[in-house]
Design an enzyme around this catalytic site. Structure first.
Site, PDB file in Angstrom:
ATOM      1  CD  GLU A 135     -21.744   8.568 -80.133  1.00  0.00           C
ATOM      2  OE1 GLU A 135     -22.925   8.252 -79.924  1.00  0.00           O
ATOM      3  OE2 GLU A 135     -21.401   9.553 -80.823  1.00  0.00           O
ATOM      4  CE1 TYR A 189     -23.155   6.817 -85.892  1.00  0.00           C
ATOM      5  CE2 TYR A 189     -22.740   7.532 -83.634  1.00  0.00           C
ATOM      6  CZ  TYR A 189     -22.285   7.265 -84.912  1.00  0.00           C
ATOM      7  OH  TYR A 189     -20.954   7.437 -85.213  1.00  0.00           O
ATOM      8  CE  LYS A 240     -19.851   3.811 -87.512  1.00  0.00           C
ATOM      9  NZ  LYS A 240     -19.351   3.891 -88.924  1.00  0.00           N
TER      10      LYS A 240
END
Length: 339
Positions: free
Chosen positions: A127, A153, A157
């Protein structure tokens, strides 16, 4: 060899613990997990019976706890699975994602530097690359694809990945990073697509599908992911990023219909809900690098893996029924009741 597995009471982390205990019976495995909503100590019941396994409850962002643990255990390898990972939750409350996914990673690397860890491995996600258009099936994420995040999110990351690479360049920390496509299999927390649909279908509840269900994901059976990480931490080149994907691209609606078919349930249970904010269209990974460098390939194709997964949930109802009966249910109602 002594390995620290953070987030080992979660989905992929617990599968990795079991994989490593089986594959390397002489290794000592220590699991550090804060046991937040997605961490379940019962998941590790089998591992806790193994004398080569130890569980420690704690937050990876707790510097005192982490440094004390590193000093005591003298780890050879650190594999960091610990992360807040649900996109919807990151939209509701980004702050905890920044704390755990970025500051927690920093804490682990600072300890790894001080106590001379031989390999620090960061478990990341595809992602971080953003998404791909649905009408270009020829395009795939490679290790050279620019970072282009869509949610708090994935941004957290990606930030952690950049920090890991900076620690390698600045301090010489021996790191590797893996970016994987969507995993599925045993112990998957019931807020994620596949286990959510299995649980709802078994309970004859509506199956909420975002938009028209046409978003595409590349699905990888979790044991294949564990195998890839095992190869990377032993033979992967320091400083490198490795993409892990299964070439098992499926639309969300295909997944849902397949689960209903396997369970003998009617498609009338499907209900379409308002799409997620910033919902990525398609993820697809090119795993050529890890295949060429390390010889890794997935062993489980989706149509076989989904049967194994559904059967696991049928045989382990007590595990997931306990989860969905408590706090998770309040979150579920908040997320889906008014969409």
């Amino acid at each position: 060899m002594k390995i620290l597995v953070t987030g080992g009471a979660g989905f992929i982390g617990s599968n990795f613990v079991y994989y490593m205990l089986d594959k390397h019976p002489n290794y000592d495995i220590v699991c550090l997990d804060a046991l937040t909503y997605a961490g379940n100590l019962k998941t590790l019941d089998g591992a806790l019976k193994n004398p080569k396994f130890k569980f420690v409850k704690g937050d990876i962002a707790d510097r005192e706890l982490v440094f004390d643990l590193f000093e005591k255990e003298e780890f050879d390898i650190v594999v960091n699975f610990a992360a807040e990972s649900h996109v919807d939750r990151s939209i509701e409350d980004p702050g905890i994602f920044l704390k755990t996914n970025i500051l927690g990673t920093q804490t682990l690397m600072d300890a790894s530097r001080k106590y001379n860890v031989k390999r620090y491995h960061q478990v990341s996600t595809d992602e971080v690359y953003g998404d791909l258009p649905l009408d270009r099936p020829d395009l795939f994420f490679t290790e050279e694809t620019p970072i282009h995040t869509s949610s708090p999110y994935s941004a957290s990351k990606a930030s952690a990945d950049l920090l890991v690479q900076a620690y390698h360049r600045t301090f010489g920390l021996p790191i590797t990073i893996s970016r994987c496509s969507n995993n599925y299999g045993p112990y998957h927390f019931p807020e994620k697509l596949i286990p959510l649909m299995i649980a709802n279908a078994l309970n004859n509840k509506k199956l909420p599908v975002y938009g028209e269900g046409l978003n595409v994901r590349d699905w990888l059976y979790v044991e294949d992911h564990c195998k890839a990480i095992d190869m990377i931490i032993h033979d992967g080149k320091v400083g490198e990023v490795y993409n892990i994907g299964g070439h098992n691209e499926k639309t969300n609606i295909y997944i849902v219909r397949k689960i209903l078919e396997l369970l003998g349930k009617s498609e009338d249970l499907i209900t379409y809900v308002t799409d997620r904010k910033g919902h990525d269209l398609r993820y697809a990974i090119d795993p050529t690098k890890i295949k060429n460098d390390l010889g890794w390939e997935p062993d489980t194709m989706f149509d076989d893996g989904i049967v194994k997964t559904v059967n696991w949930y049928l045989e382990n109802k007590s595990w997931w029924e306990e989860i969905i009966s408590g706090e998770y249910q309040d979150y579920y109602e908040k997320m889906y009741s008014n969409r």
